[in-house]
Motif scaffolding. Structure first.
Motif, PDB file in Angstrom:
ATOM      1  N   LEU A 195     -51.019  -2.252 -31.574  1.00 35.94           N
ATOM      2  CA  LEU A 195     -52.010  -3.423 -31.244  1.00 35.94           C
ATOM      3  C   LEU A 195     -51.509  -4.708 -30.957  1.00 35.94           C
ATOM      4  CD1 LEU A 195     -54.887  -2.565 -33.667  1.00 35.94           C
ATOM      5  CD2 LEU A 195     -54.723  -1.884 -31.162  1.00 35.94           C
ATOM      6  N   ARG A 196     -51.899  -5.612 -29.998  1.00 36.84           N
ATOM      7  CA  ARG A 196     -51.338  -6.712 -29.678  1.00 36.84           C
ATOM      8  C   ARG A 196     -52.475  -7.957 -30.192  1.00 36.84           C
ATOM      9  NH1 ARG A 196     -49.175  -6.729 -24.967  1.00 36.84           N
ATOM     10  NH2 ARG A 196     -47.032  -6.895 -25.719  1.00 36.84           N
ATOM     11  N   VAL A 197     -52.437  -9.012 -31.144  1.00 36.52           N
ATOM     12  CA  VAL A 197     -53.125  -9.770 -31.478  1.00 36.52           C
ATOM     13  C   VAL A 197     -52.748 -11.284 -30.926  1.00 36.52           C
ATOM     14  CG1 VAL A 197     -54.558 -11.082 -33.350  1.00 36.52           C
ATOM     15  CG2 VAL A 197     -53.953  -8.705 -33.290  1.00 36.52           C
ATOM     16  N   ARG A 198     -53.503 -11.898 -30.152  1.00 35.57           N
ATOM     17  CA  ARG A 198     -53.335 -13.247 -29.630  1.00 35.57           C
ATOM     18  C   ARG A 198     -54.423 -14.150 -30.130  1.00 35.57           C
ATOM     19  NH1 ARG A 198     -55.166 -16.334 -25.421  1.00 35.57           N
ATOM     20  NH2 ARG A 198     -53.772 -18.150 -24.798  1.00 35.57           N
ATOM     21  N   HIS A 199     -54.037 -15.132 -30.793  1.00 31.29           N
ATOM     22  CA  HIS A 199     -54.951 -15.943 -31.721  1.00 31.29           C
ATOM     23  C   HIS A 199     -54.563 -17.487 -31.147  1.00 31.29           C
ATOM     24  CE1 HIS A 199     -57.168 -17.629 -35.579  1.00 31.29           C
ATOM     25  NE2 HIS A 199     -57.431 -18.149 -34.294  1.00 31.29           N
ATOM     26  N   GLU A 215     -43.576  -7.439 -34.555  1.00 33.09           N
ATOM     27  CA  GLU A 215     -43.013  -8.486 -33.774  1.00 33.09           C
ATOM     28  C   GLU A 215     -44.211  -9.715 -34.162  1.00 33.09           C
ATOM     29  OE1 GLU A 215     -41.154 -10.118 -29.526  1.00 33.09           O
ATOM     30  OE2 GLU A 215     -42.152  -8.286 -29.740  1.00 33.09           O
ATOM     31  N   ALA A 216     -43.710 -10.934 -34.250  1.00 37.30           N
ATOM     32  CA  ALA A 216     -44.728 -11.997 -34.626  1.00 37.30           C
ATOM     33  C   ALA A 216     -44.024 -13.278 -34.274  1.00 37.30           C
ATOM     34  CB  ALA A 216     -45.025 -12.094 -35.993  1.00 37.30           C
ATOM     35  N   VAL A 243     -48.851 -11.470 -32.080  1.00 33.09           N
ATOM     36  CA  VAL A 243     -48.580 -10.376 -33.062  1.00 33.09           C
ATOM     37  C   VAL A 243     -48.576  -9.155 -32.355  1.00 33.09           C
ATOM     38  CG1 VAL A 243     -48.707  -9.300 -35.193  1.00 33.09           C
ATOM     39  CG2 VAL A 243     -49.053 -11.671 -35.190  1.00 33.09           C
ATOM     40  N   VAL A 244     -47.421  -8.421 -32.603  1.00 24.35           N
ATOM     41  CA  VAL A 244     -47.557  -6.745 -32.287  1.00 24.35           C
ATOM     42  C   VAL A 244     -47.376  -5.909 -33.562  1.00 24.35           C
ATOM     43  CG1 VAL A 244     -46.638  -4.773 -31.076  1.00 24.35           C
ATOM     44  CG2 VAL A 244     -46.773  -7.195 -29.877  1.00 24.35           C
ATOM     45  N   LEU A 245     -48.299  -5.037 -33.948  1.00 26.16           N
ATOM     46  CA  LEU A 245     -48.483  -4.369 -35.108  1.00 26.16           C
ATOM     47  C   LEU A 245     -48.747  -2.810 -34.951  1.00 26.16           C
ATOM     48  CD1 LEU A 245     -51.363  -5.120 -37.516  1.00 26.16           C
ATOM     49  CD2 LEU A 245     -51.301  -5.820 -35.190  1.00 26.16           C
ATOM     50  N   HIS A 246     -48.344  -2.091 -35.959  1.00 26.25           N
ATOM     51  CA  HIS A 246     -48.714  -0.766 -36.051  1.00 26.25           C
ATOM     52  C   HIS A 246     -50.049  -0.785 -37.004  1.00 26.25           C
ATOM     53  CE1 HIS A 246     -45.756   1.479 -33.713  1.00 26.25           C
ATOM     54  NE2 HIS A 246     -44.852   0.816 -34.323  1.00 26.25           N
ATOM     55  N   ALA A 259     -51.435  -2.386 -27.472  1.00 30.15           N
ATOM     56  CA  ALA A 259     -49.990  -2.933 -26.878  1.00 30.15           C
ATOM     57  C   ALA A 259     -49.204  -1.722 -26.152  1.00 30.15           C
ATOM     58  CB  ALA A 259     -49.333  -3.702 -28.109  1.00 30.15           C
ATOM     59  N   THR A 260     -48.643  -1.873 -25.224  1.00 30.60           N
ATOM     60  CA  THR A 260     -47.580  -0.995 -24.621  1.00 30.60           C
ATOM     61  C   THR A 260     -46.340  -1.379 -24.655  1.00 30.60           C
ATOM     62  OG1 THR A 260     -47.945  -2.612 -22.472  1.00 30.60           O
ATOM     63  CG2 THR A 260     -49.124  -0.361 -22.972  1.00 30.60           C
ATOM     64  N   GLY A 261     -45.778  -2.508 -25.318  1.00 27.86           N
ATOM     65  CA  GLY A 261     -44.531  -2.822 -25.451  1.00 27.86           C
ATOM     66  C   GLY A 261     -44.500  -4.336 -26.300  1.00 27.86           C
ATOM     67  N   PRO A 262     -43.188  -4.884 -26.367  1.00 25.41           N
ATOM     68  CA  PRO A 262     -43.072  -6.123 -27.270  1.00 25.41           C
ATOM     69  C   PRO A 262     -43.706  -7.326 -26.488  1.00 25.41           C
ATOM     70  CG  PRO A 262     -40.988  -5.587 -25.903  1.00 25.41           C
ATOM     71  CD  PRO A 262     -41.871  -4.627 -25.749  1.00 25.41           C
ATOM     72  N   LEU A 263     -43.733  -8.473 -27.325  1.00 23.28           N
ATOM     73  CA  LEU A 263     -44.330  -9.673 -26.863  1.00 23.28           C
ATOM     74  C   LEU A 263     -43.434 -10.111 -25.442  1.00 23.28           C
ATOM     75  CD1 LEU A 263     -44.944 -11.233 -30.106  1.00 23.28           C
ATOM     76  CD2 LEU A 263     -46.632 -10.376 -28.711  1.00 23.28           C
ATOM     77  N   PRO A 264     -44.031 -10.832 -24.495  1.00 26.07           N
ATOM     78  CA  PRO A 264     -43.300 -11.402 -23.449  1.00 26.07           C
ATOM     79  C   PRO A 264     -42.594 -12.339 -23.932  1.00 26.07           C
ATOM     80  CG  PRO A 264     -45.798 -11.972 -23.322  1.00 26.07           C
ATOM     81  CD  PRO A 264     -45.474 -10.816 -24.487  1.00 26.07           C
ATOM     82  N   LEU A 265     -41.385 -12.535 -23.297  1.00 25.20           N
ATOM     83  CA  LEU A 265     -40.598 -13.803 -23.469  1.00 25.20           C
ATOM     84  C   LEU A 265     -41.307 -15.185 -23.368  1.00 25.20           C
ATOM     85  CD1 LEU A 265     -36.990 -12.280 -21.907  1.00 25.20           C
ATOM     86  CD2 LEU A 265     -37.820 -12.562 -24.381  1.00 25.20           C
ATOM     87  N   PRO A 266     -41.412 -16.069 -24.458  1.00 23.28           N
ATOM     88  CA  PRO A 266     -41.566 -17.532 -24.191  1.00 23.28           C
ATOM     89  C   PRO A 266     -40.930 -18.190 -23.129  1.00 23.28           C
ATOM     90  CG  PRO A 266     -40.289 -17.489 -26.072  1.00 23.28           C
ATOM     91  CD  PRO A 266     -40.287 -15.920 -25.718  1.00 23.28           C
ATOM     92  N   ASP A 267     -41.918 -19.254 -22.762  1.00 23.73           N
ATOM     93  CA  ASP A 267     -41.147 -20.228 -21.521  1.00 23.73           C
ATOM     94  C   ASP A 267     -40.099 -20.878 -22.218  1.00 23.73           C
ATOM     95  OD1 ASP A 267     -40.946 -22.214 -19.821  1.00 23.73           O
ATOM     96  OD2 ASP A 267     -42.741 -23.050 -19.896  1.00 23.73           O
ATOM     97  N   GLN A 268     -38.832 -20.710 -21.721  1.00 24.17           N
ATOM     98  CA  GLN A 268     -37.859 -21.374 -22.203  1.00 24.17           C
ATOM     99  C   GLN A 268     -37.827 -22.735 -22.347  1.00 24.17           C
ATOM    100  OE1 GLN A 268     -35.231 -19.485 -23.882  1.00 24.17           O
ATOM    101  NE2 GLN A 268     -36.883 -17.797 -23.388  1.00 24.17           N
TER     102      GLN A 268
END
Length: 315
Positions: free
Chosen positions: A4-8, A39-40, A80-83, A289-298
């Motif tokens: 699962l992916r959680v965005r707060h 990932e968090a 966050v991405v978590l099992h 979730a289908t994968g890791p968090l997207p890369l942040p804006d550099q």
């Protein structure tokens, strides 16, 4: 174990630049055998002067942010991405001596459970006590899990859920009188009811996963609150009186506490002109979730780390 992916996201806005005091951020889910972080990422604008992490008295992960600059907005975003491993009611296993109510916790467990059994709200007229006792059978054959399930599902069916973003919680007597409230009001009512019966119970703050936006659980789109009750043989078991959930299906734990004030997701202070505060925006999304968090804006990496205002929010 579903991924699962959680965005707060929380954003506070002000008319003119204000200064910020120390802020406590409690958004990182707890890790356990039934939920494991992959990932968090915690992002804050403006950048804090200092950001440090600690575990509070309950073992919750808390970020402490301190600021040295003024701004017209404060933004906190946790991703966050978590099992997550769902536990159903059928998987709740209770020791033989505790299968029927009443029972007494073991001498080994009782010293550590006492504060979670202790009542937190005055009930001089025994209103909550009498309401809770009505779920107990007169013939002494009350099934323990069935008793707790009946209390949770009765709140779901007999009380009206009304979202409220202001801080604070109704007393259990107020909730019984109004027959409506938020998820945190329902959690507090159930905690006091089961404590009146001698159970150890704790307040839980976190997120609820709605697989279907149309027919999913109540409390989505914001943080959610429910109850954990200690049952010999299974330990701490989740009961969500808002949705009638027994077990952790769809429930993602962030904070465990004895009382709601100990589980505020965001808290802190700001200083400025009296009418500077314009408002607060909150977005919570829980999805598969289908994968890791997207890369942040550099371009924003170095200016995004942690914070909030003196307001808090829960469902």
């Amino acid at each position: 174990m579903p991924l699962l992916r959680v965005r707060h996201l929380t954003e506070y806005s002000y008319r003119q630049p204000v200064s910020f005091g120390e802020h406590r951020i409690m958004m990182r889910p707890r890790e356990s055998f039934d939920q494991r972080l992959v990932e968090a990422r915690l992002t804050v604008v403006p950048e804090p002067r200092e950001l440090r992490w600690l575990h509070d008295v309950f073992g919750n992960s808390v970020a402490i942010a301190q600021f040295d600059r003024r701004a017209t907005a404060l933004t906190v975003e946790s991703e966050v991405v978590l099992h997550h491993a769902p536990l159903a009611q059928a998987q709740v296993d209770v020791e033989d001596y505790a299968r029927l109510f009443p029972f007494t916790y073991s001498s080994e467990d009782m010293p550590d459970l006492l504060r979670s059994i202790e009542r937190q709200h005055h009930d001089p007229g025994r209103v909550v006590d009498n309401w809770a006792r009505a779920f107990v059978r007169d013939d002494g054959a009350t099934d323990t899990v069935g008793l707790l399930t009946d209390i949770a599902t009765r709140i779901k069916h007999d009380f009206t859920y009304v979202a409220r973003h202001e801080k604070g919680t109704q007393t259990p007597i107020e909730t019984l009188d109004k027959r409506q409230g938020t998820c945190r009001d329902f959690a507090v009512l159930m905690i006091e009811a089961v404590r009146a019966l001698g159970f150890a119970a704790r307040f839980i703050s976190g997120y609820v996963y709605n697989p279907s936006r149309e027919t999913g659980n109540l409390g989505g789109g914001n943080t959610h609150a429910w109850v954990r009750i200690f049952l010999p043989g299974s330990g701490w078991v989740e009961f969500d009186p808002t949705n009638g959930i027994i077990g952790n299906r769809g429930l993602i734990r962030v904070a465990v506490a004895r009382d709601p004030y100990q589980a505020i997701p965001l808290s802190g202070t700001w200083a400025g002109f009296p009418r500077s505060f314009l408002g607060m925006r909150v977005e919570v999304d829980v999805s598969a979730a289908t994968g890791p968090l997207p890369l942040p804006d550099q371009g924003a990496v170095n200016s995004r780390i942690a914070g909030t205002s003196r307001k808090s929010h829960r469902c």
